[in-house]
Write a protein that holds these residues in place. Sequence first.
Motif, PDB file in Angstrom:
ATOM      1  N   ILE A  65       0.836  -1.212   0.000  1.00 32.72           N
ATOM      2  CA  ILE A  65       0.000   0.000   0.000  1.00 32.72           C
ATOM      3  C   ILE A  65       0.867   1.256   0.000  1.00 32.72           C
ATOM      4  N   ALA A  66       1.876   1.299   0.872  1.00 28.86           N
ATOM      5  CA  ALA A  66       2.767   2.471   0.907  1.00 28.86           C
ATOM      6  C   ALA A  66       3.470   2.648  -0.435  1.00 28.86           C
ATOM      7  N   GLY A  67       3.758   1.533  -1.115  1.00 30.06           N
ATOM      8  CA  GLY A  67       4.415   1.597  -2.417  1.00 30.06           C
ATOM      9  C   GLY A  67       3.612   2.320  -3.486  1.00 30.06           C
ATOM     10  N   LYS A  68       2.309   2.450  -3.281  1.00 32.74           N
ATOM     11  CA  LYS A  68       1.467   3.190  -4.217  1.00 32.74           C
ATOM     12  C   LYS A  68       1.616   4.700  -4.059  1.00 32.74           C
ATOM     13  N   TYR A  69       2.038   5.145  -2.874  1.00 35.39           N
ATOM     14  CA  TYR A  69       1.996   6.565  -2.540  1.00 35.39           C
ATOM     15  C   TYR A  69       3.353   7.216  -2.317  1.00 35.39           C
ATOM     16  N   TRP A  70       4.375   6.437  -2.038  1.00 33.38           N
ATOM     17  CA  TRP A  70       5.668   6.982  -1.630  1.00 33.38           C
ATOM     18  C   TRP A  70       6.774   6.479  -2.544  1.00 33.38           C
ATOM     19  N   PRO A  71       7.927   7.156  -2.522  1.00 31.64           N
ATOM     20  CA  PRO A  71       9.031   6.755  -3.403  1.00 31.64           C
ATOM     21  C   PRO A  71       9.469   5.305  -3.149  1.00 31.64           C
ATOM     22  N   GLU A  72       9.775   4.645  -4.236  1.00 24.64           N
ATOM     23  CA  GLU A  72      10.177   3.240  -4.188  1.00 24.64           C
ATOM     24  C   GLU A  72      11.398   3.017  -3.298  1.00 24.64           C
ATOM     25  N   TRP A  73      12.366   3.930  -3.362  1.00 24.29           N
ATOM     26  CA  TRP A  73      13.581   3.759  -2.558  1.00 24.29           C
ATOM     27  C   TRP A  73      13.264   3.790  -1.067  1.00 24.29           C
ATOM     28  N   LEU A  74      12.300   4.617  -0.660  1.00 20.45           N
ATOM     29  CA  LEU A  74      11.935   4.719   0.748  1.00 20.45           C
ATOM     30  C   LEU A  74      11.201   3.463   1.219  1.00 20.45           C
ATOM     31  N   VAL A  75      10.191   3.074   0.484  1.00 20.97           N
ATOM     32  CA  VAL A  75       9.372   1.916   0.854  1.00 20.97           C
ATOM     33  C   VAL A  75      10.202   0.633   0.781  1.00 20.97           C
ATOM     34  N   GLY A  76      10.904   0.458  -0.328  1.00 28.26           N
ATOM     35  CA  GLY A  76      11.751  -0.730  -0.471  1.00 28.26           C
ATOM     36  C   GLY A  76      12.870  -0.753   0.545  1.00 28.26           C
ATOM     37  N   GLY A  77      13.437   0.407   0.828  1.00 25.87           N
ATOM     38  CA  GLY A  77      14.510   0.489   1.837  1.00 25.87           C
ATOM     39  C   GLY A  77      14.036   0.061   3.215  1.00 25.87           C
ATOM     40  N   LEU A  78      12.837   0.496   3.588  1.00 24.76           N
ATOM     41  CA  LEU A  78      12.274   0.059   4.877  1.00 24.76           C
ATOM     42  C   LEU A  78      12.052  -1.453   4.880  1.00 24.76           C
ATOM     43  N   GLY A  79      11.628  -1.983   3.732  1.00 20.12           N
ATOM     44  CA  GLY A  79      11.458  -3.427   3.627  1.00 20.12           C
ATOM     45  C   GLY A  79      12.770  -4.175   3.774  1.00 20.12           C
ATOM     46  N   VAL A  80      13.836  -3.637   3.220  1.00 21.11           N
ATOM     47  CA  VAL A  80      15.158  -4.263   3.350  1.00 21.11           C
ATOM     48  C   VAL A  80      15.590  -4.277   4.817  1.00 21.11           C
ATOM     49  N   VAL A  81      15.341  -3.180   5.514  1.00 15.67           N
ATOM     50  CA  VAL A  81      15.676  -3.146   6.946  1.00 15.67           C
ATOM     51  C   VAL A  81      14.919  -4.255   7.678  1.00 15.67           C
ATOM     52  N   TYR A  82      13.642  -4.453   7.341  1.00 15.54           N
ATOM     53  CA  TYR A  82      12.850  -5.529   7.942  1.00 15.54           C
ATOM     54  C   TYR A  82      13.516  -6.886   7.702  1.00 15.54           C
ATOM     55  N   VAL A  83      13.864  -7.182   6.443  1.00 15.62           N
ATOM     56  CA  VAL A  83      14.444  -8.486   6.105  1.00 15.62           C
ATOM     57  C   VAL A  83      15.757  -8.705   6.868  1.00 15.62           C
ATOM     58  N   LEU A 119      -1.125   4.586   5.584  1.00 19.75           N
ATOM     59  CA  LEU A 119      -2.283   5.310   6.113  1.00 19.75           C
ATOM     60  C   LEU A 119      -2.266   6.771   5.676  1.00 19.75           C
ATOM     61  N   VAL A 120      -1.113   7.414   5.790  1.00 18.73           N
ATOM     62  CA  VAL A 120      -1.006   8.810   5.374  1.00 18.73           C
ATOM     63  C   VAL A 120      -1.281   8.928   3.873  1.00 18.73           C
ATOM     64  N   GLY A 121      -0.739   8.018   3.084  1.00 21.61           N
ATOM     65  CA  GLY A 121      -0.998   8.032   1.644  1.00 21.61           C
ATOM     66  C   GLY A 121      -2.467   7.904   1.311  1.00 21.61           C
ATOM     67  N   ILE A 122      -3.148   7.018   2.009  1.00 20.59           N
ATOM     68  CA  ILE A 122      -4.587   6.835   1.791  1.00 20.59           C
ATOM     69  C   ILE A 122      -5.347   8.089   2.167  1.00 20.59           C
ATOM     70  N   ILE A 123      -5.038   8.642   3.328  1.00 23.05           N
ATOM     71  CA  ILE A 123      -5.729   9.847   3.811  1.00 23.05           C
ATOM     72  C   ILE A 123      -5.514  11.020   2.857  1.00 23.05           C
ATOM     73  N   GLN A 124      -4.284  11.138   2.333  1.00 26.43           N
ATOM     74  CA  GLN A 124      -3.997  12.232   1.407  1.00 26.43           C
ATOM     75  C   GLN A 124      -4.860  12.168   0.142  1.00 26.43           C
ATOM     76  N   THR A 125      -5.252  10.995  -0.252  1.00 22.34           N
ATOM     77  CA  THR A 125      -6.094  10.886  -1.450  1.00 22.34           C
ATOM     78  C   THR A 125      -7.509  11.419  -1.206  1.00 22.34           C
ATOM     79  N   TRP A 126      -7.904  11.482   0.053  1.00 29.52           N
ATOM     80  CA  TRP A 126      -9.236  12.005   0.401  1.00 29.52           C
ATOM     81  C   TRP A 126      -9.267  13.513   0.524  1.00 29.52           C
ATOM     82  N   LEU A 127      -8.110  14.123   0.647  1.00 27.40           N
ATOM     83  CA  LEU A 127      -8.060  15.582   0.868  1.00 27.40           C
ATOM     84  C   LEU A 127      -8.052  16.367  -0.416  1.00 27.40           C
TER      85      LEU A 127
END
Length: 127
Positions: A65-83, A119-127
């Motif tokens: 979901i975050a990958g739809k709204y935020w830069p790929e490097w940020l979202v993917g980077g957080l995923g790498v930290v998880y792994v 969540l922030v990405g989803i909310i921003q689409t409503w504004l």
Amino acid sequence: MPFVELVSVTAVLQFFFFGAMTGRARRDSGLKAPAMTGHDGFERMYRVQMNTMEMLVALLAGLLIAGKYWPEWLVGGLGVVYVVGRFIYWRAYVAQPSTRTLGFMLSMVPTLALLLLALVGIIQTWL
């Protein structure tokens, strides 16, 4: 979004790896299915597998979901930290469960961050 998708697949493959390690721990311990207790090494590996499965549900939702709204490097980077955090968690938990905190935090914090970004990405689409 290929980086985010690659990280998602990597996290699922990591879960399968932990499943294989749980199977190996069962075999090495001599603990017969369906028993889940009775050998400390098996129990530790099983907890790593189950805790990873519990976290994986939230991680994948956050990543995709975050990958739809935020830069790929940020979202993917957080995923790498998880792994990486999950691998640290695995090594620590199997060796000495009381030392698992760093690995746990390196997987929990990015997961929560991804869910908040989603969540922030989803909310921003409503504004």
